[in-house]
Scaffold this motif. Structure first.
Motif, mmCIF file in Angstrom:
data_model
loop_
_atom_site.group_PDB
_atom_site.id
_atom_site.type_symbol
_atom_site.label_atom_id
_atom_site.label_comp_id
_atom_site.label_asym_id
_atom_site.label_seq_id
_atom_site.Cartn_x
_atom_site.Cartn_y
_atom_site.Cartn_z
ATOM 1 N N ASN A 1 0.936 -1.255 -0.147
ATOM 2 C CA ASN A 1 0.022 -0.064 0.134
ATOM 3 C C ASN A 1 1.212 0.959 -0.233
ATOM 4 O OD1 ASN A 1 0.591 0.203 2.598
ATOM 5 N ND2 ASN A 1 -1.013 -0.862 2.959
ATOM 6 N N GLY A 2 1.986 0.765 0.048
ATOM 7 C CA GLY A 2 3.295 2.345 0.097
ATOM 8 C C GLY A 2 3.104 2.955 1.132
ATOM 9 N N THR A 3 2.445 2.948 2.431
ATOM 10 C CA THR A 3 2.449 3.512 3.278
ATOM 11 C C THR A 3 3.344 3.170 3.985
ATOM 12 O OG1 THR A 3 1.014 1.979 4.650
ATOM 13 C CG2 THR A 3 0.248 3.278 3.718
ATOM 14 N N THR A 4 3.887 4.299 5.585
ATOM 15 C CA THR A 4 5.220 4.210 6.152
ATOM 16 C C THR A 4 5.020 3.379 7.277
ATOM 17 O OG1 THR A 4 6.466 6.148 5.192
ATOM 18 C CG2 THR A 4 6.911 5.423 7.628
ATOM 19 N N LEU A 5 5.445 1.978 7.743
ATOM 20 C CA LEU A 5 5.429 1.944 9.163
ATOM 21 C C LEU A 5 6.716 1.762 10.044
ATOM 22 C CD1 LEU A 5 3.788 -1.706 7.585
ATOM 23 C CD2 LEU A 5 2.583 0.124 8.555
ATOM 24 N N ILE A 6 6.572 2.393 11.127
ATOM 25 C CA ILE A 6 7.846 2.599 12.255
ATOM 26 C C ILE A 6 7.101 1.249 13.364
ATOM 27 C CG2 ILE A 6 7.970 3.445 14.014
ATOM 28 C CD1 ILE A 6 7.497 6.659 12.334
ATOM 29 N N PHE A 7 7.879 0.205 13.286
ATOM 30 C CA PHE A 7 7.779 -0.431 15.123
ATOM 31 C C PHE A 7 8.546 -0.587 15.848
ATOM 32 C CE2 PHE A 7 8.611 -2.821 10.904
ATOM 33 C CZ PHE A 7 9.689 -4.478 11.231
ATOM 34 N N TYR A 8 8.911 -1.543 16.831
ATOM 35 C CA TYR A 8 9.795 -1.808 17.757
ATOM 36 C C TYR A 8 10.586 -3.193 17.459
ATOM 37 C CZ TYR A 8 12.160 -2.886 22.839
ATOM 38 O OH TYR A 8 13.318 -3.133 23.301
ATOM 39 N N LEU A 9 11.531 -3.553 17.353
ATOM 40 C CA LEU A 9 11.980 -4.205 17.326
ATOM 41 C C LEU A 9 12.375 -5.126 18.381
ATOM 42 C CD1 LEU A 9 14.435 -5.824 14.670
ATOM 43 C CD2 LEU A 9 16.301 -4.659 16.057
ATOM 44 N N ILE A 10 11.790 -6.320 18.302
ATOM 45 C CA ILE A 10 11.707 -7.135 19.319
ATOM 46 C C ILE A 10 13.170 -7.909 19.359
ATOM 47 C CG2 ILE A 10 10.998 -9.651 20.050
ATOM 48 C CD1 ILE A 10 8.545 -8.676 18.448
ATOM 49 N N ASN A 11 13.858 -8.641 18.358
ATOM 50 C CA ASN A 11 14.895 -9.034 17.956
ATOM 51 C C ASN A 11 15.819 -8.038 18.172
ATOM 52 O OD1 ASN A 11 14.564 -8.601 15.686
ATOM 53 N ND2 ASN A 11 15.248 -9.942 14.729
ATOM 54 N N SER A 12 16.299 -7.278 18.914
ATOM 55 C CA SER A 12 17.273 -6.230 19.136
ATOM 56 C C SER A 12 19.053 -6.732 19.540
ATOM 57 C CB SER A 12 17.088 -5.063 20.195
ATOM 58 O OG SER A 12 16.399 -5.418 21.630
ATOM 59 N N MET A 13 18.711 -7.869 20.294
ATOM 60 C CA MET A 13 19.905 -8.639 20.472
ATOM 61 C C MET A 13 20.838 -9.226 18.900
ATOM 62 S SD MET A 13 19.131 -12.317 22.458
ATOM 63 C CE MET A 13 17.956 -13.829 21.744
ATOM 64 N N ASP A 14 19.876 -9.622 18.106
ATOM 65 C CA ASP A 14 20.416 -9.881 16.516
ATOM 66 C C ASP A 14 21.333 -8.901 16.345
ATOM 67 O OD1 ASP A 14 19.734 -12.320 17.291
ATOM 68 O OD2 ASP A 14 17.367 -11.919 15.922
ATOM 69 N N TYR A 15 20.124 -6.832 15.974
ATOM 70 C CA TYR A 15 21.172 -6.797 15.370
ATOM 71 C C TYR A 15 21.943 -5.785 16.376
ATOM 72 C CZ TYR A 15 20.800 -1.516 13.590
ATOM 73 O OH TYR A 15 21.370 0.148 12.668
ATOM 74 N N TYR A 16 22.222 -5.630 17.440
ATOM 75 C CA TYR A 16 22.835 -5.490 17.851
ATOM 76 C C TYR A 16 24.804 -6.515 17.963
ATOM 77 C CZ TYR A 16 25.830 -4.493 22.471
ATOM 78 O OH TYR A 16 26.592 -4.433 23.694
ATOM 79 N N ASN A 17 24.087 -7.319 17.495
ATOM 80 C CA ASN A 17 25.612 -8.798 17.567
ATOM 81 C C ASN A 17 26.135 -8.045 16.288
ATOM 82 O OD1 ASN A 17 26.856 -11.026 18.121
ATOM 83 N ND2 ASN A 17 25.537 -12.456 17.306
ATOM 84 N N VAL A 18 25.229 -8.126 15.645
ATOM 85 C CA VAL A 18 25.379 -8.049 13.811
ATOM 86 C C VAL A 18 26.481 -6.446 13.959
ATOM 87 C CG1 VAL A 18 24.780 -7.145 11.217
ATOM 88 C CG2 VAL A 18 23.311 -9.132 12.709
ATOM 89 N N LEU A 19 26.011 -5.537 14.570
ATOM 90 C CA LEU A 19 26.441 -4.428 13.993
ATOM 91 C C LEU A 19 27.484 -4.536 15.395
ATOM 92 C CD1 LEU A 19 24.163 -1.678 15.444
ATOM 93 C CD2 LEU A 19 25.336 -2.365 12.737
ATOM 94 N N LYS A 20 28.012 -4.885 16.044
ATOM 95 C CA LYS A 20 28.804 -5.273 16.906
ATOM 96 C C LYS A 20 30.151 -5.880 15.815
ATOM 97 C CE LYS A 20 29.210 -3.373 21.213
ATOM 98 N NZ LYS A 20 29.698 -2.336 21.217
ATOM 99 N N ASN A 21 30.105 -7.245 15.193
ATOM 100 C CA ASN A 21 30.543 -8.454 14.456
ATOM 101 C C ASN A 21 30.768 -8.030 13.512
ATOM 102 O OD1 ASN A 21 31.298 -10.818 16.477
ATOM 103 N ND2 ASN A 21 28.733 -10.381 17.151
ATOM 104 N N ARG A 22 30.286 -6.925 13.253
ATOM 105 C CA ARG A 22 30.722 -7.211 11.039
ATOM 106 C C ARG A 22 30.262 -5.186 10.607
ATOM 107 N NH1 ARG A 22 27.187 -11.842 9.131
ATOM 108 N NH2 ARG A 22 25.039 -10.300 9.018
ATOM 109 N N GLY A 23 29.095 -5.145 11.433
ATOM 110 C CA GLY A 23 29.333 -3.119 11.256
ATOM 111 C C GLY A 23 28.582 -3.455 9.742
ATOM 112 N N LYS A 24 28.342 -3.890 9.115
ATOM 113 C CA LYS A 24 27.386 -4.348 7.629
ATOM 114 C C LYS A 24 26.423 -5.707 8.172
ATOM 115 C CE LYS A 24 27.575 -3.868 2.299
ATOM 116 N NZ LYS A 24 28.174 -3.565 2.023
ATOM 117 N N LEU A 25 24.871 -5.037 7.286
ATOM 118 C CA LEU A 25 23.938 -6.029 6.834
ATOM 119 C C LEU A 25 23.283 -6.021 6.224
ATOM 120 C CD1 LEU A 25 21.236 -4.260 8.819
ATOM 121 C CD2 LEU A 25 22.754 -4.137 10.617
#
Length: 286
Positions: A109-133
Motif C-alpha cells: 500500500n506504499g504507507t510508512t510503518l514504524i515498529f519496535y524491534l523485538i530481536n534487538s540482540m540480533d541487531y546488536y550482535n550483527v553491528l558488533k561483529n560485522r558492522g554491515k548487515l
C-alpha cells in the motif's frame, strides 16, 4: 508499570514492586525458556524469556561481577508468523538504550510503518561483529490492552486487485507519471464515494480494514482488520489466557496478542478485530 504487560497474561501484576520482582527473576533464570546473549566487552546481557512459543519478555541489562543481571529495561512481545513485504528499511536507536525502532515502507500500500524491534540482540550482535548487515524479512506483531470483535462487512466487487495496486505503487515509486495519475484518480474517486455514503451509513460498514497511527507515539496504531487465524494460549506463571489473532489490515499482516479478559466479543475467522495496538516486529538479518 509497562503499559502492555497485561496483554501477555500479567493482569494480576498491578504494582511496580511486583513487576520489578517478576522481571528480575526472569532475567536471572537459567532454563531452556530463557535464551541469552552476553557481550563480555561491556557486560551487556539480552534475555528472551519465552512464556510460550508465541510470546514472552525481551529483557536488556548489564551483568555484575557475580553474574547477576541488573535489568535496565524490558519489553513484552508476541512473535509474528507471517512475512509482510516491505522495502526502504532503516533502524534507529531509542535514546541511550539498546532498543531500536524500525522504519519501513509497505510494498502493498506504499504507507510508512514504524515498529519496535523485538530481536534487538540480533541487531546488536550483527553491528558488533560485522558492522554491515542485509535486511531480509519482516514479521509484524502487536500487543493490545483493549479490543472488540466486529462482524464482517460486505466486500466491494469493484475493488482493485492486490497485485494490480502493488504494481501501480511500484511503478509510481520508480517515476511512472501514468501510475501516479491512476493512483491519484483512484484515491479521489474513493474519497467521493465515501463522502456520499458516510451520511447514511456507519463508518465500519464502509471501511473494511485500516491501520492508522494513534496518539503521539509513532509505533502506536488503531487497527481494524479481518481475522485470518486464532490461537488461545496460557501464561503459565499467572494462569491467564491470551488470544493471539492473525489479522490482515490494509494489506499488512499482524499477529495481535490480547488478554482474553480485555477482548469484547468472540473471535472467529472472518470477523474483524478493532483496537489500539503497539506495533512490533522481528527483522531477519543476513
Amino acid at each position: 508499570m509497562h503499559a502492555f504487560l497485561r496483554a501477555l497474561g500479567f493482569k494480576a501484576v498491578d504494582t511496580d514492586k511486583e513487576e520489578k520482582l517478576v522481571v528480575n527473576a526472569l532475567a536471572n533464570i537459567h532454563t531452556p525458556e530463557a535464551m541469552r546473549f552476553e557481550n563480555t566487552k561491556d557486560n551487556r546481557v539480552f534475555v528472551m524469556y519465552a512464556l510460550t512459543k508465541e510470546m514472552g519478555l525481551a529483557i536488556s541489562g548489564v551483568s555484575d561481577p557475580k553474574q547477576h543481571v541488573e535489568v535496565e529495561f524490558y519489553a513484552p512481545y508476541v512473535v509474528g508468523t507471517r512475512n509482510t513485504e516491505v522495502n526502504n528499511i532503516s533502524i534507529e536507536r531509542l535514546g541511550d538504550r539498546e532498543a531500536y525502532e524500525v522504519v519501513c515502507e509497505s510494498v502493498d500500500n506504499g504507507t510508512t510503518l514504524i515498529f519496535y524491534l523485538i530481536n534487538s540482540m540480533d541487531y546488536y550482535n550483527v553491528l558488533k561483529n560485522r558492522g554491515k548487515l542485509e535486511l531480509k524479512e519482516v514479521y509484524l506483531s502487536a500487543l493490545s490492552t483493549a479490543g472488540i470483535i466486529m462482524l464482517p462487512n460486505v466486500k466491494s466487487k469493484v475493488e482493485v486487485s492486490r497485485d494490480s495496486r502493488k504494481n501501480m505503487i511500484e511503478a509510481a515509486r520508480n517515476g511512472d507519471t501514468q501510475a501516479m495519475e491512476n493512483l491519484t484518480i483512484g484515491e479521489f474517486e474513493m474519497f467521493s464515494k465515501l463522502n456520499s455514503r458516510i451520511r447514511n451509513e456507519d463508518i465500519y460498514s464502509i471501511v473494511e480494514s485500516s491501520l492508522m497511527p494513534c496518539g503521539v507515539e509513532c509505533d502506536k496504531y488503531m487497527i481494524v482488520g479481518e481475522i485470518m487465524g486464532i490461537k488461545r494460549v496460557e501464561n503459565g506463571l499467572y494462569e491467564e489466557e491470551v488470544w493471539v489473532l492473525s489479522v490482515d489490515a490494509n494489506y499488512v499482516k499482524v499477529d495481535v496478542a490480547i488478554n482474553a479478559s480485555d477482548l469484547l466479543g468472540e473471535p472467529q475467522i472472518g470477523r474483524r478485530f478493532k483496537g489500539q495496538i503497539w506495533l512490533q516486529g522481528i527483522v531477519n538479518f543476513e
